[in-house]
Design a protein around this motif. Structure first.
Motif, short mmCIF file in Angstrom:
data_model
loop_
_atom_site.label_atom_id
_atom_site.label_comp_id
_atom_site.label_asym_id
_atom_site.label_seq_id
_atom_site.Cartn_x
_atom_site.Cartn_y
_atom_site.Cartn_z
N GLY A 76 0.84 -1.20 0.00
CA GLY A 76 0.00 0.00 0.00
C GLY A 76 0.87 1.24 0.00
O GLY A 76 1.98 1.24 0.54
N GLU A 77 0.38 2.28 -0.63
CA GLU A 77 1.10 3.54 -0.64
C GLU A 77 0.11 4.70 -0.79
O GLU A 77 -1.01 4.51 -1.27
CB GLU A 77 2.16 3.59 -1.75
CG GLU A 77 1.62 3.44 -3.15
CD GLU A 77 2.71 3.47 -4.22
OE1 GLU A 77 3.83 2.96 -3.94
OE2 GLU A 77 2.45 3.98 -5.32
N GLY A 78 0.55 5.89 -0.37
CA GLY A 78 -0.32 7.05 -0.47
C GLY A 78 0.42 8.32 -0.14
O GLY A 78 1.55 8.29 0.35
N ALA A 122 -2.54 5.07 2.45
CA ALA A 122 -1.75 3.86 2.27
C ALA A 122 -2.40 2.66 2.96
O ALA A 122 -2.41 1.54 2.43
CB ALA A 122 -0.34 4.07 2.78
N ARG A 145 -5.59 2.22 3.56
CA ARG A 145 -6.76 1.82 2.78
C ARG A 145 -6.35 0.97 1.59
O ARG A 145 -7.02 -0.01 1.24
CB ARG A 145 -7.52 3.06 2.31
CG ARG A 145 -8.25 3.80 3.42
CD ARG A 145 -8.87 5.08 2.88
NE ARG A 145 -9.58 5.83 3.93
CZ ARG A 145 -10.07 7.06 3.78
NH1 ARG A 145 -9.94 7.69 2.61
NH2 ARG A 145 -10.68 7.65 4.78
N ALA A 146 -5.24 1.36 0.95
CA ALA A 146 -4.77 0.58 -0.20
C ALA A 146 -4.28 -0.79 0.23
O ALA A 146 -4.46 -1.79 -0.50
CB ALA A 146 -3.65 1.34 -0.90
#
Length: 373
Positions: free
Chosen positions: A47-49, A63, A65-66
Motif C-alpha cells: 500500500g502507498e499514499g 496507504a 486503505r490501499a
C-alpha cells in the motif's frame, strides 16, 4: 528477512515515499507534504499514499486503505512522523495501531507541537519504531527534509518559507541598459515559473517592480489565461505608491499592499514583521520576485531560504543585476549558497540553491532592515 535486506527494503520504500510526497506540492498548503509506503515482511509494497489536499486524508490513511488486511504485521515507512492529534482528520498514530502495523520507519520528526508525539504513542503501544537520524543514512533524511522543506522551515521559524526566483542572463543581468527585460528566459522557463506560482500561496514584490513592469503576479496557462488557485499578491510599498490602476490590484487574486504605516521599521517596511503576519494568516510559502533592493533587504535579514535562478544563454555586459545594495562589502561577508539541483528548462538552466541559515551577514537576525522600494 535478515536485517540488511530489511534496511534495504525500507530505504527503497522511503525514496518512493519521498516521490509520492512531492505530488502534494501546491495542493496541501498550509499542511505538510507527506508520503507513506507500507511493505510486508518480504519487502513487497502492499500500500502507498500521499497527502493530496489540506483537510483530506493523510498519507498513512491512504496507504492503509490501499493495503487493507495486508497492513497487519507490516511496516509503514513515512516521510514525516505520524500525527498524534485530531484536527480535520483523526490521528494517524491511532490509524496505524488499528490496522495492526508492526513496525514504523520515520524519516523526520514532526516539529509542530500540536501534532507531535506519534512516535511515543506507537512505541507505548508496542510498535517497533525506527527514527532516522543525521548519521543514519543521511541522504535519506536529507531527501525527506528537502521534499517537505517549505512546511518544515515555516513551522520551525514561525514565518513562511521564502523562495527568491529570478530569470537572468549568463552574466547576471535581469534587464538591458534601456530597461527591456521581456523576454530574457525561454517559453519553457516561463511556463515553469507559472507552475511554481500555482504551488506557492503568496507572491511578494517591491513597489519599484510594480511601477516599472506593472506585473499581474498570477499563475497562468501558456496562452495567458489566469487559471487555478491564485496566490496572495503582496507589494512592499513603504509610502503607498501602488497606483489604483496597477494590474496587481485587479480582481484576479487577493492583494495586500504592505506599508510602513502598518509594518513600521527603520527606513521602511519591517519585512520580518510582514512575514510573521503572513504566517499568522496561514501563509507558508512566499515566492519573492523582486526588485533587486527588496531582495537585498530580504537576503541581508536572513529571510530568504531558497534561491531559484533561471539562467538564459545571453550576455548583456550592462544593465540591472539580480540583487543590488546588500550589506556585503568584502568577499568574506558574502551570502554563501548550497547548490541543490541543476535542470535544463528549454534553452535555459534552472539552478536551485539552499540558503544555509548560519551563513551570510545578518542571517541570524529575526527581522529585516526596511526597504523603501
Amino acid at each position: 528477512m535478515d536485517p540488511a535486506a530489511r534496511r534495504a527494503a525500507e530505504s527503497a520504500a522511503l525514496l518512493r515515499a519521498v516521490d509520492l510526497a512531492a505530488r502534494g506540492a501546491g495542493t496541501v498548503l498550509p499542511n505538510p507534504v507527506v508520503g507513506c509506503v507500507i511493505v510486508d515482511d518480504a519487502g513487497v509494497t502492499v500500500g502507498e499514499g500521499w497527502h493530496e489536499r489540506a483537510g483530506g486524508p493523510h498519507a498513512e490513511v491512504v496507504a492503509l486503505r490501499a493495503a487493507g488486511a495486508r497492513a497487519a504485521g507490516a511496516t509503514a515507512v513515512v516521510t514525516l512522523e505520524p500525527c498524534n492529534h485530531t484536527g480535520r482528520t483523526g490521528p494517524c498514530s491511532q490509524a496505524l495501531l488499528a490496522a495492526g502495523v508492526r513496525r514504523v520507519v520515520v524519516a523526520v520528526r514532526d516539529p509542530w507541537p500540536t501534532a507531535a508525539g506519534g512516535t511515543e504513542a506507537l512505541r507505548a503501544a508496542g510498535v517497533d519504531v525506527r527514527v532516522l537520524g543525521p548519521d543514519d543514512e543521511p541522504h535519506l533524511v536529507d531527501r525527506a527534509e528537502d521534499v517537505n522543506r517549505v512546511w518544515l522551515a515555516a513551522t520551525r521559524l514561525r514565518r513562511p518559507f521564502v523562495t527568491f526566483k529570478a530569470g537572468m542572463t549568463a552574466d547576471g543581468r535581469v534587464a538591458a541598459p534601456d530597461g527591456t527585460s521581456r523576454w530574457i528566459t525561454s517559453v519553457p522557463a516561463r511556463t515553469d515559473v507559472h507552475r511554481l506560482r500555482a504551488e506557492v500561496d503568496t507572491m511578494l514584490v517591491g513597489v519599484g517592480t510594480v511601477l516599472a513592469d506593472d506585473p499581474q503576479l498570477t499563475a497562468r496557462d501558456p496562452d495567458g489565461t489566469v487559471t487555478g488557485r491564485q496566490p496572495l499578491r503582496v507589494v512592499v510599498d513603504s509610502h503607498g505608491r501602488t497606483p489604483p490602476t496597477a494590474r496587481v490590484r485587479d480582481g484576479a487574486a487577493e492583494t495586500v499592499v504592505a506599508t510602513a504605516a502598518e509594518f513600521p521599521g527603520p527606513g521602511g517596511v519591517d519585512l520580518g514583521a510582514l512575514l510573521a503576519e503572513l504566517y499568522r494568516r496561514g501563509r507558508r510559502h512566499v515566492l519573492l520576485e523582486g526588485g533587486p533592493r527588496l531582495v537585498a533587504s530580504m537576503v541581508d535579514g536572513g529571510l530568504v531560504d531558497e534561491v531559484l535562478l533561471y539562467v538564459a544563454p545571453l550576455l548583456l555586459g550592462a544593465g540591472r543585476t539580480v540583487v543590488e545594495g546588500t550589506a556585503v562589502h568584502t568577499l568574506g561577508e558574502a551570502h554563501r549558497l548550497e547548490l541543490c539541483t541543476v535542470d535544463r528548462v528549454g534553452a535555459d538552466v534552472r539552478l536551485r540553491y539552499r540558503v544555509p541559515a548560519h551563513l551570510g551577514p545578518g542571517a541570524a537576525r529575526t527581522d529585516a532592515a526596511g526597504t523603501s522600494t
